[in-house]
Design a protein around this motif. Structure first.
Motif, PDB file in Angstrom:
ATOM      1  N   PHE A 166       0.832  -1.202   0.000  1.00  0.00           N
ATOM      2  CA  PHE A 166       0.000   0.000   0.000  1.00  0.00           C
ATOM      3  C   PHE A 166       0.870   1.256   0.000  1.00  0.00           C
ATOM      4  CE2 PHE A 166      -2.761  -3.228   1.812  1.00  0.00           C
ATOM      5  CZ  PHE A 166      -4.008  -2.931   1.290  1.00  0.00           C
ATOM      6  N   ASP A 167       0.247   2.378  -0.376  1.00  0.00           N
ATOM      7  CA  ASP A 167       0.893   3.671  -0.197  1.00  0.00           C
ATOM      8  C   ASP A 167       0.965   4.012   1.290  1.00  0.00           C
ATOM      9  OD1 ASP A 167       1.471   4.584  -2.849  1.00  0.00           O
ATOM     10  OD2 ASP A 167      -0.667   4.964  -3.152  1.00  0.00           O
ATOM     11  N   GLU A 168       1.884   4.910   1.623  1.00  0.00           N
ATOM     12  CA  GLU A 168       2.041   5.362   3.001  1.00  0.00           C
ATOM     13  C   GLU A 168       2.039   6.890   3.080  1.00  0.00           C
ATOM     14  OE1 GLU A 168       4.537   1.436   4.564  1.00  0.00           O
ATOM     15  OE2 GLU A 168       5.553   3.396   4.505  1.00  0.00           O
ATOM     16  N   TYR A 169       1.174   7.512   2.275  1.00  0.00           N
ATOM     17  CA  TYR A 169       1.031   8.966   2.314  1.00  0.00           C
ATOM     18  C   TYR A 169      -0.435   9.316   2.058  1.00  0.00           C
ATOM     19  CZ  TYR A 169       1.089   8.497  -2.789  1.00  0.00           C
ATOM     20  OH  TYR A 169       0.792   8.121  -4.077  1.00  0.00           O
ATOM     21  N   PRO A 180      -4.029   4.770   9.106  1.00  0.00           N
ATOM     22  CA  PRO A 180      -3.171   4.130   8.111  1.00  0.00           C
ATOM     23  C   PRO A 180      -1.707   4.126   8.535  1.00  0.00           C
ATOM     24  CG  PRO A 180      -3.614   6.363   7.446  1.00  0.00           C
ATOM     25  CD  PRO A 180      -4.416   6.133   8.710  1.00  0.00           C
ATOM     26  N   THR A 181      -0.928   3.278   7.895  1.00  0.00           N
ATOM     27  CA  THR A 181       0.523   3.307   8.039  1.00  0.00           C
ATOM     28  C   THR A 181       1.060   4.415   7.145  1.00  0.00           C
ATOM     29  OG1 THR A 181       0.584   0.913   8.425  1.00  0.00           O
ATOM     30  CG2 THR A 181       2.662   1.988   7.796  1.00  0.00           C
ATOM     31  N   LEU A 182       1.710   5.413   7.734  1.00  0.00           N
ATOM     32  CA  LEU A 182       2.238   6.552   6.980  1.00  0.00           C
ATOM     33  C   LEU A 182       3.734   6.694   7.251  1.00  0.00           C
ATOM     34  CD1 LEU A 182      -0.535   9.220   7.736  1.00  0.00           C
ATOM     35  CD2 LEU A 182      -0.367   7.719   5.740  1.00  0.00           C
ATOM     36  N   SER A 183       4.465   7.206   6.270  1.00  0.00           N
ATOM     37  CA  SER A 183       5.883   7.485   6.482  1.00  0.00           C
ATOM     38  C   SER A 183       6.299   8.673   5.624  1.00  0.00           C
ATOM     39  CB  SER A 183       6.741   6.259   6.147  1.00  0.00           C
ATOM     40  OG  SER A 183       6.669   5.941   4.777  1.00  0.00           O
ATOM     41  N   ASP A 184       7.091   9.542   6.222  1.00  0.00           N
ATOM     42  CA  ASP A 184       7.636  10.690   5.494  1.00  0.00           C
ATOM     43  C   ASP A 184       8.911  10.331   4.745  1.00  0.00           C
ATOM     44  OD1 ASP A 184       5.628  12.421   6.319  1.00  0.00           O
ATOM     45  OD2 ASP A 184       6.715  12.985   8.141  1.00  0.00           O
ATOM     46  N   ASP A 185       9.532   9.198   5.123  1.00  0.00           N
ATOM     47  CA  ASP A 185      10.831   8.860   4.550  1.00  0.00           C
ATOM     48  C   ASP A 185      10.881   7.486   3.901  1.00  0.00           C
ATOM     49  OD1 ASP A 185      10.589   7.384   6.874  1.00  0.00           O
ATOM     50  OD2 ASP A 185      12.322   8.263   7.879  1.00  0.00           O
ATOM     51  N   MET A 188       7.460   3.491   0.356  1.00  0.00           N
ATOM     52  CA  MET A 188       6.046   3.498   0.000  1.00  0.00           C
ATOM     53  C   MET A 188       5.339   4.755   0.487  1.00  0.00           C
ATOM     54  SD  MET A 188       6.146   0.900  -1.815  1.00  0.00           S
ATOM     55  CE  MET A 188       4.444   1.013  -2.393  1.00  0.00           C
ATOM     56  N   GLY A 189       6.078   5.634   1.147  1.00  0.00           N
ATOM     57  CA  GLY A 189       5.559   6.929   1.549  1.00  0.00           C
ATOM     58  C   GLY A 189       6.217   8.042   0.756  1.00  0.00           C
ATOM     59  N   LEU A 190       6.371   9.193   1.376  1.00  0.00           N
ATOM     60  CA  LEU A 190       6.961  10.343   0.688  1.00  0.00           C
ATOM     61  C   LEU A 190       8.450  10.165   0.421  1.00  0.00           C
ATOM     62  CD1 LEU A 190       5.110  13.222   2.573  1.00  0.00           C
ATOM     63  CD2 LEU A 190       4.534  12.171   0.371  1.00  0.00           C
ATOM     64  N   GLY A 191       9.058   9.139   1.026  1.00  0.00           N
ATOM     65  CA  GLY A 191      10.458   8.858   0.757  1.00  0.00           C
ATOM     66  C   GLY A 191      10.736   8.473  -0.679  1.00  0.00           C
ATOM     67  N   ALA A 192       9.691   8.079  -1.414  1.00  0.00           N
ATOM     68  CA  ALA A 192       9.871   7.752  -2.833  1.00  0.00           C
ATOM     69  C   ALA A 192      10.334   8.964  -3.636  1.00  0.00           C
ATOM     70  CB  ALA A 192       8.574   7.200  -3.416  1.00  0.00           C
ATOM     71  N   LEU A 193      10.161  10.161  -3.074  1.00  0.00           N
ATOM     72  CA  LEU A 193      10.610  11.376  -3.747  1.00  0.00           C
ATOM     73  C   LEU A 193      12.092  11.658  -3.487  1.00  0.00           C
ATOM     74  CD1 LEU A 193       7.538  13.647  -2.907  1.00  0.00           C
ATOM     75  CD2 LEU A 193       7.929  12.281  -4.964  1.00  0.00           C
ATOM     76  N   ASN A 194      12.723  10.844  -2.651  1.00  0.00           N
ATOM     77  CA  ASN A 194      14.122  11.033  -2.296  1.00  0.00           C
ATOM     78  C   ASN A 194      15.005  10.001  -2.987  1.00  0.00           C
ATOM     79  OD1 ASN A 194      13.227  13.046  -0.507  1.00  0.00           O
ATOM     80  ND2 ASN A 194      13.001  11.560   1.159  1.00  0.00           N
ATOM     81  N   ALA A 195      16.277  10.323  -3.101  1.00  0.00           N
ATOM     82  CA  ALA A 195      17.214   9.404  -3.756  1.00  0.00           C
ATOM     83  C   ALA A 195      17.472   8.161  -2.919  1.00  0.00           C
ATOM     84  CB  ALA A 195      18.529  10.124  -4.044  1.00  0.00           C
TER      85      ALA A 195
END
Length: 252
Positions: A166-169, A180-185, A188-195
């Motif tokens: 699942f997504d985490e954002y 929900p399970t959420l993560s900034d890093d 499967m959360g917003l960490g997908a925007l990071n290298a």
């Protein structure tokens, strides 16, 4: 004093049951939230509903645990890619996904101390689990629509969906809303925007579950794998420690 690092055996682990099976199904999430709930870009809810099919082959061959996702890549006509350019894109995407997923966690056999590596393989020889359309430039990707401007983390995120994650954002296909399970890093959360997104143990839980299903009486644990840079630092630290001990002995 000896320095010991976890190493991956290239020989089959004696006594463990091996196996391979195709896993497929559908994930669905209802619409959630309202105008008071915002995603990270400030867009108001509700979000969804979402639905997608996941499919992959999971296997343990006695040496490694792996999930193989067969992807049929198609390219927009407007890209005007030659066969060589298409192959280059596919190879780069495969390598990028592997760089994010592989060698982050492993399963340790508590009875022998053997460490079993975990991998994700994107393959393209069929029969296919998913069909991905490749578009030009940057864009808003989803599981079945990728862009040539996507990073390895974005592609690895979409492959996570192909494995049923699942997504985490907020704004995505989250599980268990309103908790929900959420993560900034996380990947499967917003960490997908990071290298370098964080790869949480929960992303690898299915590997553990599978080998435990095959070998229910074996005491396995899911363990983190040190990054190469960490291993180098540990090695350098150990060398300096030994040099210091040697120096003190010489002085004595």
């Amino acid at each position: 004093m000896a320095l010991v690092f976890a190493t991956f055996s290239t020989s089959a682990l004696a006594g463990l049951v091996t196996g391979s099976v195709n896993v497929s199904g559908t994930r669905t999430t209802p619409a959630y939230g309202d105008a008071d709930l915002k995603d990270n870009a400030g867009n108001p809810g509700p979000f969804g509903p979402f639905s997608w099919n996941y499919s992959y082959t999971r296997s343990f061959d006695g040496k490694k645990l792996e999930k193989d996702i067969q992807i049929d890549f198609s390219f927009d006509a407007g890209l005007n890619y030659t066969a060589a350019q298409k192959a280059a894109y596919i190879n780069a995407a495969k390598a990028g996904v592997s760089s994010v997923w592989d060698n982050k966690f492993a399963v340790k056999d508590g009875s022998t101390g053997q460490v079993i590596p975990i991998f994700v393989a994107v393959t393209t020889d069929g029969p296919f689990n998913q069909k991905v359309q490749v578009h030009a430039g940057p864009g808003r990707s989803d599981m079945l629509n990728w862009y040539t401007g996507d990073s390895a983390s974005v592609n690895a995120h979409e492959v996570g969906h192909m494995m049923g994650l699942f997504d985490e954002y907020i704004g995505g296909a989250v599980d268990k809303y309103p908790n929900p399970t959420l993560s900034d890093d996380g990947l499967m959360g917003l960490g997908a925007l990071n290298a370098n997104p964080v790869m949480y143990p929960r992303y690898y839980q299915q590997y553990y579950d599978y080998i435990k299903q095959l070998n229910p009486d074996t005491p396995f644990t899911l363990v983190a794998v040190p990054e190469p840079s960490e291993a180098v630092l540990l090695l350098c630290g150990g060398v300096f420690f030994l040099m210091g001990m040697y120096g003190r002995k010489r002085q004595g």
